[in-house]
Design a protein around this motif. Structure first.
Motif, mmCIF file in Angstrom:
data_model
loop_
_atom_site.group_PDB
_atom_site.id
_atom_site.type_symbol
_atom_site.label_atom_id
_atom_site.label_comp_id
_atom_site.label_asym_id
_atom_site.label_seq_id
_atom_site.Cartn_x
_atom_site.Cartn_y
_atom_site.Cartn_z
ATOM 1 N N LEU A 79 -32.031 1.220 45.009
ATOM 2 C CA LEU A 79 -31.891 -0.128 44.653
ATOM 3 C C LEU A 79 -33.622 -0.438 44.964
ATOM 4 O O LEU A 79 -33.995 -1.325 44.303
ATOM 5 N N GLU A 80 -34.393 0.724 44.418
ATOM 6 C CA GLU A 80 -35.937 0.934 44.205
ATOM 7 C C GLU A 80 -36.274 2.474 44.678
ATOM 8 O O GLU A 80 -36.130 3.055 44.816
ATOM 9 N N LEU A 81 -37.642 2.051 43.022
ATOM 10 C CA LEU A 81 -38.542 4.257 43.543
ATOM 11 C C LEU A 81 -39.673 3.200 44.382
ATOM 12 O O LEU A 81 -40.402 1.638 43.749
ATOM 13 N N ALA A 82 -40.677 4.017 44.594
ATOM 14 C CA ALA A 82 -41.592 4.084 45.516
ATOM 15 C C ALA A 82 -42.891 4.665 45.406
ATOM 16 O O ALA A 82 -42.455 6.142 44.753
ATOM 17 N N VAL A 83 -43.576 4.432 45.246
ATOM 18 C CA VAL A 83 -45.057 4.921 44.579
ATOM 19 C C VAL A 83 -46.015 4.674 45.934
ATOM 20 O O VAL A 83 -46.295 4.157 46.362
ATOM 21 N N LEU A 84 -46.425 6.000 46.559
ATOM 22 C CA LEU A 84 -47.066 6.132 47.408
ATOM 23 C C LEU A 84 -47.964 6.379 47.155
ATOM 24 O O LEU A 84 -48.655 7.858 46.205
ATOM 25 N N ALA A 85 -49.267 6.568 47.674
ATOM 26 C CA ALA A 85 -50.467 7.579 47.387
ATOM 27 C C ALA A 85 -50.904 7.716 49.063
ATOM 28 O O ALA A 85 -51.333 7.105 49.771
ATOM 29 N N VAL A 86 -51.798 9.257 48.937
ATOM 30 C CA VAL A 86 -51.941 9.524 50.325
ATOM 31 C C VAL A 86 -53.170 10.318 50.257
ATOM 32 O O VAL A 86 -53.300 11.176 49.612
ATOM 33 N N GLN A 87 -53.856 9.755 51.110
ATOM 34 C CA GLN A 87 -55.258 10.649 51.019
ATOM 35 C C GLN A 87 -55.202 11.501 52.054
ATOM 36 O O GLN A 87 -54.865 11.425 53.729
ATOM 37 N N LEU A 88 -55.079 12.799 51.926
ATOM 38 C CA LEU A 88 -55.242 13.793 53.025
ATOM 39 C C LEU A 88 -56.722 14.225 53.849
ATOM 40 O O LEU A 88 -57.515 13.905 52.831
ATOM 41 N N ARG A 89 -57.026 14.653 54.668
ATOM 42 C CA ARG A 89 -57.880 15.220 55.446
ATOM 43 C C ARG A 89 -58.146 16.643 54.490
ATOM 44 O O ARG A 89 -57.067 17.771 54.500
ATOM 45 N N SER A 90 -59.390 16.761 54.285
ATOM 46 C CA SER A 90 -59.836 18.590 53.495
ATOM 47 C C SER A 90 -59.819 19.463 54.791
ATOM 48 O O SER A 90 -59.536 19.242 55.772
ATOM 49 N N PRO A 91 -58.493 20.670 54.428
ATOM 50 C CA PRO A 91 -57.901 21.559 56.042
ATOM 51 C C PRO A 91 -59.770 22.248 55.863
ATOM 52 O O PRO A 91 -60.064 22.637 54.416
ATOM 53 N N LYS A 92 -59.632 22.538 57.265
ATOM 54 C CA LYS A 92 -61.169 23.633 57.397
ATOM 55 C C LYS A 92 -59.638 24.933 56.716
ATOM 56 O O LYS A 92 -61.499 25.477 56.966
ATOM 57 N N GLN A 93 -58.944 25.077 56.362
ATOM 58 C CA GLN A 93 -58.711 26.315 56.306
ATOM 59 C C GLN A 93 -57.865 26.472 54.488
ATOM 60 O O GLN A 93 -56.770 26.293 55.090
ATOM 61 N N LEU A 117 -42.277 8.435 44.275
ATOM 62 C CA LEU A 117 -43.756 9.303 43.883
ATOM 63 C C LEU A 117 -44.561 9.450 44.505
ATOM 64 O O LEU A 117 -45.469 8.578 44.452
ATOM 65 N N LEU A 118 -44.925 10.433 44.839
ATOM 66 C CA LEU A 118 -45.917 10.833 45.992
ATOM 67 C C LEU A 118 -47.606 11.220 45.172
ATOM 68 O O LEU A 118 -47.257 12.639 44.968
ATOM 69 N N LEU A 119 -47.957 10.697 45.871
ATOM 70 C CA LEU A 119 -49.573 11.060 45.246
ATOM 71 C C LEU A 119 -50.266 11.240 46.316
ATOM 72 O O LEU A 119 -50.208 10.734 47.417
ATOM 73 N N ASP A 185 -30.689 3.538 34.596
ATOM 74 C CA ASP A 185 -31.134 2.745 35.926
ATOM 75 C C ASP A 185 -31.901 3.870 36.472
ATOM 76 O O ASP A 185 -32.688 4.342 35.670
ATOM 77 N N LEU A 186 -31.923 3.451 38.420
ATOM 78 C CA LEU A 186 -33.205 3.716 38.358
ATOM 79 C C LEU A 186 -33.224 5.402 38.401
ATOM 80 O O LEU A 186 -34.059 5.941 38.392
ATOM 81 N N TYR A 187 -32.184 6.101 39.221
ATOM 82 C CA TYR A 187 -31.770 7.056 38.833
ATOM 83 C C TYR A 187 -32.184 7.959 37.362
ATOM 84 O O TYR A 187 -33.006 8.413 37.727
ATOM 85 N N ALA A 188 -31.888 7.154 37.005
ATOM 86 C CA ALA A 188 -32.568 8.327 35.162
ATOM 87 C C ALA A 188 -33.890 7.746 35.486
ATOM 88 O O ALA A 188 -34.514 8.642 34.559
ATOM 89 N N LEU A 189 -34.606 7.079 35.508
ATOM 90 C CA LEU A 189 -35.786 6.766 35.058
ATOM 91 C C LEU A 189 -36.392 7.515 35.829
ATOM 92 O O LEU A 189 -37.696 8.401 35.820
ATOM 93 N N TYR A 190 -35.930 7.990 37.464
ATOM 94 C CA TYR A 190 -37.017 8.657 38.295
ATOM 95 C C TYR A 190 -36.301 10.493 38.066
ATOM 96 O O TYR A 190 -37.405 10.714 37.844
#
Length: 272
Positions: A79-93, A117-119, A185-190
């Motif tokens: 029904l929709e496509l999402a765009v998400l932005a995730v700020q990560l904590r820098s890994p210790k290792q 679309l996951l950033l 359609d949204l499937y083809a777009l994605y």
């Protein structure tokens, strides 16, 4: 990421998508919601809680604001496509971070009831992840990944000072705008965005960015890239084994096998 205005960031990547203003949401996502919806184990919940600094629902593309029809088949409804932005904590290792990011991307795709679309971004890296999803067979209210996860590193570049890689990155960004994707359609777009990300992944092998000319071309390239990864893993194991081998005959055999695998990889890479 600061200090270099030309450096690719999640903000520049979102801008390259050229989304309609009506699709922009810019709403923070509670980590508890992500953990409750996408984490099946205590270890997965800890990964979300400890590795994510902040998650933002950047945009929601719908038929009304994108001019692209919804999609439905027996296993999924887009029904929709999402765009998400995730700020990560820098890994210790840092050297052990890639496996965690892979798992984290899988969990986040499962936590969101729409294809995303996951950033994923931290101080040094920017990654883009996409995966088709479908309803789980035994739990109708749960989402599962449908096919392989496409997770590509946009920064750092293989050779950040190389002009060819910088050019390929710019060509990738120029291929992303919404108006350049399939609008059936949204499937083809994605799927079009997934194929464009696959073309970026191929840069590491071919050295240049070449958009897919058809769904068949994109599928063939995905298969070739997967085979290159398998060959690279086999070559790494063989080289390690050959370096430890003390018997001359076995060293010769291992080197012949390495030579054969290198020849196969060269043939596969040429088809990308």
């Amino acid at each position: 990421m600061t200090g270099n205005p030309a450096r690719l960031t999640s903000g520049r990547l979102v801008a390259a998508l050229d989304l309609p203003a009506d699709a922009l949401v810019q709403q923070r996502i509670p980590k508890k919601m992500l953990a409750d919806n996408g984490a099946p184990t205590p270890a997965d919940r800890r990964l979300i809680q400890e590795y994510i600094e902040e998650a933002t629902w950047v945009a929601a593309l719908k038929p009304a604001n994108a001019g692209v029809p919804a999609y439905e088949d027996p296993t999924r409804t887009y029904l929709e496509l999402a765009v998400l932005a995730v700020q990560l904590r820098s890994p210790k290792q840092p050297n052990g971070a890639s496996g965690k990011i892979q798992r984290l991307a899988e969990l986040l795709h499962r936590a969101i009831p729409y294809p995303a679309l996951l950033l994923l971004e931290d101080e040094d890296r920017l990654l883009l992840s996409m995966a088709h999803i479908r309803w789980a067979q035994k739990e109708s209210d749960k989402m599962v990944l449908d096919g392989e996860l496409t997770l590509a590193t946009l920064l750092p570049l293989p050779d950040e000072s190389g002009p060819a890689n910088a050019l390929a990155q710019q060509q990738f960004l120029e291929a992303l705008p919404l108006h350049k994707q399939a609008r059936t359609d949204l499937y083809a777009l994605y799927q079009g965005w997934i194929d464009t990300l696959g073309a970026w992944e191929a840069v590491a092998v071919s050295g240049c960015f070449v958009p897919s000319v058809s769904p068949e071309h994109a599928a063939q390239r995905r298969s070739a890239l997967q085979r290159c990864r398998e060959l690279d893993a086999s070559l790494s194991q063989l080289r390690s084994k050959a370096a430890k081998e003390k018997q001359m005959a076995r060293q010769v055999a291992a080197n012949l096998e390495i030579k054969a695998l290198l020849a196969e990889r060269q043939r596969v890479a040429a088809s990308i």
